[in-house]
Design an enzyme around this catalytic site. Structure first.
Site, PDB file in Angstrom:
ATOM      1  N   ARG A  37      19.931  23.698 -60.020  1.00 18.49           N
ATOM      2  CA  ARG A  37      20.012  22.286 -60.430  1.00 18.49           C
ATOM      3  C   ARG A  37      18.648  21.611 -60.482  1.00 18.49           C
ATOM      4  O   ARG A  37      18.428  20.709 -61.274  1.00 18.49           O
ATOM      5  CB  ARG A  37      20.950  21.527 -59.488  1.00 18.49           C
ATOM      6  CG  ARG A  37      22.400  21.851 -59.787  1.00 18.49           C
ATOM      7  CD  ARG A  37      23.312  21.294 -58.745  1.00 18.49           C
ATOM      8  NE  ARG A  37      23.028  21.873 -57.432  1.00 18.49           N
ATOM      9  CZ  ARG A  37      23.905  21.975 -56.463  1.00 18.49           C
ATOM     10  NH1 ARG A  37      25.118  21.523 -56.611  1.00 18.49           N
ATOM     11  NH2 ARG A  37      23.577  22.518 -55.319  1.00 18.49           N
ATOM     12  N   LYS A  90      26.865  37.391 -49.536  1.00 20.97           N
ATOM     13  CA  LYS A  90      27.810  36.978 -48.507  1.00 20.97           C
ATOM     14  C   LYS A  90      27.666  35.490 -48.242  1.00 20.97           C
ATOM     15  O   LYS A  90      26.606  34.957 -48.545  1.00 20.97           O
ATOM     16  CB  LYS A  90      27.609  37.807 -47.239  1.00 20.97           C
ATOM     17  CG  LYS A  90      26.300  37.506 -46.509  1.00 20.97           C
ATOM     18  CD  LYS A  90      26.295  38.082 -45.137  1.00 20.97           C
ATOM     19  CE  LYS A  90      26.959  37.166 -44.143  1.00 20.97           C
ATOM     20  NZ  LYS A  90      26.034  36.549 -43.172  1.00 20.97           N
ATOM     21  N   ASP A 116      25.807  43.587 -49.020  1.00 22.30           N
ATOM     22  CA  ASP A 116      25.710  43.466 -47.571  1.00 22.30           C
ATOM     23  C   ASP A 116      24.346  44.053 -47.252  1.00 22.30           C
ATOM     24  O   ASP A 116      24.156  45.267 -47.367  1.00 22.30           O
ATOM     25  CB  ASP A 116      26.817  44.279 -46.890  1.00 22.30           C
ATOM     26  CG  ASP A 116      26.772  44.110 -45.374  1.00 22.30           C
ATOM     27  OD1 ASP A 116      25.663  44.172 -44.813  1.00 22.30           O
ATOM     28  OD2 ASP A 116      27.826  43.905 -44.768  1.00 22.30           O
ATOM     29  N   HIS A 117      23.396  43.202 -46.890  1.00 25.24           N
ATOM     30  CA  HIS A 117      22.022  43.706 -46.833  1.00 25.24           C
ATOM     31  C   HIS A 117      21.831  44.801 -45.780  1.00 25.24           C
ATOM     32  O   HIS A 117      20.884  45.560 -45.846  1.00 25.24           O
ATOM     33  CB  HIS A 117      21.012  42.565 -46.684  1.00 25.24           C
ATOM     34  CG  HIS A 117      20.885  42.025 -45.293  1.00 25.24           C
ATOM     35  ND1 HIS A 117      21.748  41.087 -44.780  1.00 25.24           N
ATOM     36  CD2 HIS A 117      19.995  42.284 -44.295  1.00 25.24           C
ATOM     37  CE1 HIS A 117      21.386  40.798 -43.543  1.00 25.24           C
ATOM     38  NE2 HIS A 117      20.338  41.505 -43.225  1.00 25.24           N
ATOM     39  N   LYS A 141      19.368  48.819 -45.577  1.00 28.83           N
ATOM     40  CA  LYS A 141      18.381  49.216 -44.575  1.00 28.83           C
ATOM     41  C   LYS A 141      18.298  50.740 -44.539  1.00 28.83           C
ATOM     42  O   LYS A 141      19.321  51.421 -44.473  1.00 28.83           O
ATOM     43  CB  LYS A 141      18.769  48.679 -43.187  1.00 28.83           C
ATOM     44  CG  LYS A 141      18.669  47.151 -43.085  1.00 28.83           C
ATOM     45  CD  LYS A 141      19.011  46.698 -41.669  1.00 28.83           C
ATOM     46  CE  LYS A 141      19.202  45.195 -41.583  1.00 28.83           C
ATOM     47  NZ  LYS A 141      17.973  44.428 -41.440  1.00 28.83           N
ATOM     48  N   GLU A 177      20.394  38.881 -31.581  1.00 29.93           N
ATOM     49  CA  GLU A 177      19.301  38.095 -32.151  1.00 29.93           C
ATOM     50  C   GLU A 177      18.705  37.207 -31.080  1.00 29.93           C
ATOM     51  O   GLU A 177      19.442  36.607 -30.289  1.00 29.93           O
ATOM     52  CB  GLU A 177      19.820  37.238 -33.298  1.00 29.93           C
ATOM     53  CG  GLU A 177      20.250  38.077 -34.480  1.00 29.93           C
ATOM     54  CD  GLU A 177      20.579  37.213 -35.673  1.00 29.93           C
ATOM     55  OE1 GLU A 177      19.679  36.988 -36.488  1.00 29.93           O
ATOM     56  OE2 GLU A 177      21.720  36.750 -35.754  1.00 29.93           O
ATOM     57  N   ASP A 198      30.131  35.710 -39.425  1.00 27.46           N
ATOM     58  CA  ASP A 198      28.755  35.847 -39.894  1.00 27.46           C
ATOM     59  C   ASP A 198      28.249  37.280 -39.769  1.00 27.46           C
ATOM     60  O   ASP A 198      27.482  37.747 -40.617  1.00 27.46           O
ATOM     61  CB  ASP A 198      27.856  34.893 -39.074  1.00 27.46           C
ATOM     62  CG  ASP A 198      26.437  34.809 -39.613  1.00 27.46           C
ATOM     63  OD1 ASP A 198      26.288  34.648 -40.840  1.00 27.46           O
ATOM     64  OD2 ASP A 198      25.484  34.895 -38.822  1.00 27.46           O
ATOM     65  N   HIS A 235      28.420  43.055 -41.650  1.00 26.16           N
ATOM     66  CA  HIS A 235      27.432  44.038 -41.192  1.00 26.16           C
ATOM     67  C   HIS A 235      28.001  45.020 -40.159  1.00 26.16           C
ATOM     68  O   HIS A 235      27.819  46.227 -40.259  1.00 26.16           O
ATOM     69  CB  HIS A 235      26.214  43.343 -40.574  1.00 26.16           C
ATOM     70  CG  HIS A 235      25.653  42.242 -41.425  1.00 26.16           C
ATOM     71  ND1 HIS A 235      25.593  42.323 -42.798  1.00 26.16           N
ATOM     72  CD2 HIS A 235      25.115  41.031 -41.110  1.00 26.16           C
ATOM     73  CE1 HIS A 235      25.034  41.213 -43.276  1.00 26.16           C
ATOM     74  NE2 HIS A 235      24.754  40.418 -42.282  1.00 26.16           N
ATOM     75  N   LYS A 240      23.764  35.197 -30.937  1.00 23.39           N
ATOM     76  CA  LYS A 240      22.494  34.480 -31.070  1.00 23.39           C
ATOM     77  C   LYS A 240      22.010  34.160 -29.653  1.00 23.39           C
ATOM     78  O   LYS A 240      22.806  34.148 -28.699  1.00 23.39           O
ATOM     79  CB  LYS A 240      22.705  33.158 -31.814  1.00 23.39           C
ATOM     80  CG  LYS A 240      23.270  33.309 -33.221  1.00 23.39           C
ATOM     81  CD  LYS A 240      22.207  33.399 -34.277  1.00 23.39           C
ATOM     82  CE  LYS A 240      22.800  33.471 -35.667  1.00 23.39           C
ATOM     83  NZ  LYS A 240      21.912  34.085 -36.652  1.00 23.39           N
ATOM     84  N   LYS A 269      15.873  40.874 -30.258  1.00 22.64           N
ATOM     85  CA  LYS A 269      16.457  41.149 -31.567  1.00 22.64           C
ATOM     86  C   LYS A 269      16.540  42.660 -31.710  1.00 22.64           C
ATOM     87  O   LYS A 269      15.519  43.354 -31.768  1.00 22.64           O
ATOM     88  CB  LYS A 269      15.586  40.582 -32.682  1.00 22.64           C
ATOM     89  CG  LYS A 269      16.160  40.887 -34.068  1.00 22.64           C
ATOM     90  CD  LYS A 269      15.427  40.144 -35.172  1.00 22.64           C
ATOM     91  CE  LYS A 269      15.887  40.559 -36.552  1.00 22.64           C
ATOM     92  NZ  LYS A 269      17.252  40.220 -36.875  1.00 22.64           N
TER      93      LYS A 269
HETATM   94  C1  BG6 Z   1      22.775  37.393 -41.926  1.00 22.36           C
HETATM   95  C2  BG6 Z   1      23.374  36.333 -41.046  1.00 22.36           C
HETATM   96  O1  BG6 Z   1      23.754  37.971 -42.729  1.00 22.36           O
HETATM   97  O2  BG6 Z   1      22.179  38.383 -41.135  1.00 22.36           O
HETATM   98  C3  BG6 Z   1      22.319  35.737 -40.139  1.00 22.36           C
HETATM   99  O3  BG6 Z   1      23.943  35.301 -41.832  1.00 22.36           O
HETATM  100  C4  BG6 Z   1      21.587  36.818 -39.389  1.00 22.36           C
HETATM  101  O4  BG6 Z   1      22.899  34.816 -39.229  1.00 22.36           O
HETATM  102  C5  BG6 Z   1      21.114  37.930 -40.323  1.00 22.36           C
HETATM  103  O5  BG6 Z   1      20.469  36.224 -38.758  1.00 22.36           O
HETATM  104  C6  BG6 Z   1      20.575  39.110 -39.544  1.00 22.36           C
HETATM  105  O6  BG6 Z   1      19.999  40.025 -40.415  1.00 22.36           O
HETATM  106  P1  BG6 Z   1      18.872  41.022 -39.922  1.00 22.36           P
HETATM  107  O7  BG6 Z   1      18.561  41.867 -41.117  1.00 22.36           O
HETATM  108  O8  BG6 Z   1      17.709  40.165 -39.472  1.00 22.36           O
HETATM  109  O9  BG6 Z   1      19.456  41.795 -38.793  1.00 22.36           O
END
Ligand code: BG6
Length: 522
Positions: free
Chosen positions: A63, A171, A200-201, A205, A239, A258, A263, A363, A368
């Protein structure tokens, strides 16, 4: 002689070369964070690594009113900051020539008409092969309108044409089973399932992909990868930050939606699935979905027995004082959204019956870390006195470290040097960094390349998304009942808390304690 029919391999069964042809990609939500931090740097990296053609074309759509130039400037900031190859002015200038921008609303036919004429112009002036990739990097509320507009503007090629159209959906894919099904229905009215890439990232990995290689390219693990040898599995995705500026989004989501629905369910399926007949999109996803189907569905009244949820209270994290979750910006003061969840998941199939998979995510935890720990059964009879934690010493633990310190290690017992037989745990380890001399590239590079190549193996299929949502929605329903019961007794419902900077509530320990097991300290 028997006349055997010739079977045409389905498109997804054919091996796909790892180099891409020409294409044009439209990023919806182009002015947002994801485009700047992840997508544009990943595309730049792919071009520099010669995995995407030099004249790959990008059109941003959102936008905000930008000129092509202003959008290129925004892209440049992201690329300079986040790309993993060295930034070179001359290379950037070439890349930037392929970046364009169209401003418009997401449900506005006029905006899509402008987009269409820009695409058609670029089809002529640049080498696009008429191949189109549409990327939904917008808030989920506009996924449906964008898809509708793409269909109405006639921007979606039918699947059987020579040139292709593909849609990438970020997502969250729905917020419960019903909304995920509705979104699937909507998209499938416009696109074919093979054209939809649900991202789904975690699957991009390197270390997550390595789970399959590790399991199915080594003969020694598969024979012991079952209930006869494995005691339990622990999957931790922790995290060490609070919700930061994402309170508004997170408060409507929570840890289960989330992180677990997507994941963590993906990690469970890769660790637990049966061997696929081939490494292709259909065979791999068939097995993953079978595994997800075997996850025991919970009745609402069982939820309290199998899951623990909690919220962080004030505490020290990385040398800073974190407020209570409820006092974070964008979070409702009476919020009952969980920032921590632990789940004892039972898998009802021959391989895993009786082997709990413990999932834990949250969280504001001390570190992490994403890791999978496979705890094997103890040696049946211990000959040696063990001076230390006896219980764990005799248990081999295979650790798959997804991040950081990517690698795989196996904990075994060894004799300490000296006159007495004293045992000590030691590790046999493979470390990604030292073995390959590099850190793994960002997941988006692999995933974007796969979309351009038409390889859906690392994307979530419709049935996978829905079965994962089914198991998660049952939990959400159980939680809702707990809350309603408290309200009906006139007691405000409150979640248990854990201090920020600790490994979660004590109840999460009890989940394992009943079975003489305990959480690993990463
Ligand atoms: C995302 C979540 O899909 O994945 C976030 O929405 C989270 O809340 C993140 O921080 C974590 O991804 P990664 O790759 O840092 O483990």
């Amino acid at each position: 002689m028997l006349n055997s029919p010739v079977v045409e391999a389905a498109p997804e069964d054919r091996p796909i070369p790892r180099m891409s042809g020409p294409a044009l990609m439209v990023i919806f939500g182009a002015s947002g964070d994801l485009a700047q931090r992840k997508l544009l740097p990943a595309l730049y990296n792919l071009v520099q690594k010669k995995l995407l053609p030099e004249d790959f074309t990008i059109v941003g759509y959102s936008r905000t009113e930008y000129s092509d130039e202003a959008f290129r400037e925004m892209a440049r900031v992201g690329v300079e900051k986040y790309s993993d190859v060295e930034f070179q002015e001359a290379e950037w200038q070439k890349f930037a020539q392929g970046i364009f921008y169209v401003a418009g609303n997401y449900d506005d036919a006029e905006g899509f008409a402008r987009l269409k004429s820009r695409i058609e112009e670029l089809d002529q002036s640049r080498r696009t092969g008429h191949n189109r990739l549409f990327y939904l990097a917008t808030p989920p509320s506009v996924y449906e309108p964008v898809a509708t507009q793409l269909g109405q503007a006639d921007l979606v090629h039918p699947v059987d044409e020579k040139c292709w159209t593909r849609l990438v959906v970020e997502k969250p894919f729905g917020h419960d089973l019903a909304s995920a099904q509705a979104l699937n229905e909507h998209l499938l009215g416009i696109f074919d399932e093979d054209q939809i890439y649900r991202i789904d990232h975690y699957l991009g990995k390197e270390t997550v992909q390595n789970i399959l290689v590790f399991r199915f390219a080594n003969g020694i693990f598969e024979p012991i990868w079952n209930r006869n040898y494995v005691d339990h599995v622990q999957i931790t995705v922790s995290e060490s930050i609070g919700v930061e500026q994402r309170g508004g989004y997170y408060d409507k989501s929570g840890a289960l939606r989330d992180m677990v629905q997507n994941h963590m369910m993906q990690l469970v399926s890769l660790v637990g699935m049966e061997p696929p007949v081939a490494f292709d999109a259909k065979a791999v996803r068939d097995q993953k979905v079978n595994l997800l189907r075997s996850i025991r569905p919970l009745a609402p009244e069982e939820v309290g027995q199998y899951l623990v949820r909690a919220q962080y209270s004030p505490g020290d994290l990385n040398g800073e004082r974190l407020p209570a979750y409820r006092d974070e910006e964008g979070v409702a003061h009476e919020s009952t959204t969980e920032t921590f969840v632990a789940w004892k998941l039972e898998i009802d199939n021959w391989r895993w019956n009786g082997v709990p998979f413990y999932l834990r995510t949250g969280k504001a935890l001390p570190q992490k870390v994403s890791e999978i720990a496979i705890y094997f059964r103890r040696a049946p009879h211990l000959l040696f006195d063990s001076a230390d934690d006896g219980e764990h010493l005799s248990r081999n633990v295979l650790l798959i470290r997804i991040q950081p310190d990517e690698g795989i290690s196996l904990k075994i017992s060894a004799k300490q040097p000296g006159p007495a037989v004293k045992l000590q745990p030691v590790n046999m380890a493979f470390q990604y960094g030292s073995s390959f001399g590099a850190t793994p590239p960002d997941a988006y590079q692999r995933l974007l390349l796969d979309v351009v190549l038409g390889d859906g193996t690392l994307f979530t299929r419709r049935d996978e998304v829905e079965v994962a949502w089914d198991r998660v929605t049952r939990v959400l329903d159980g939680w809702k009942i707990q809350e309603d019961q408290a309200q009906s007794r006139g007691v405000p419902f409150r979640l248990p808390t854990y201090e920020a900077g600790t490994w979660g509530p004590a109840a999460a320990e009890h989940l394992l304690g009943l079975e003489d097991q305990s959480w690993r300290k990463p």
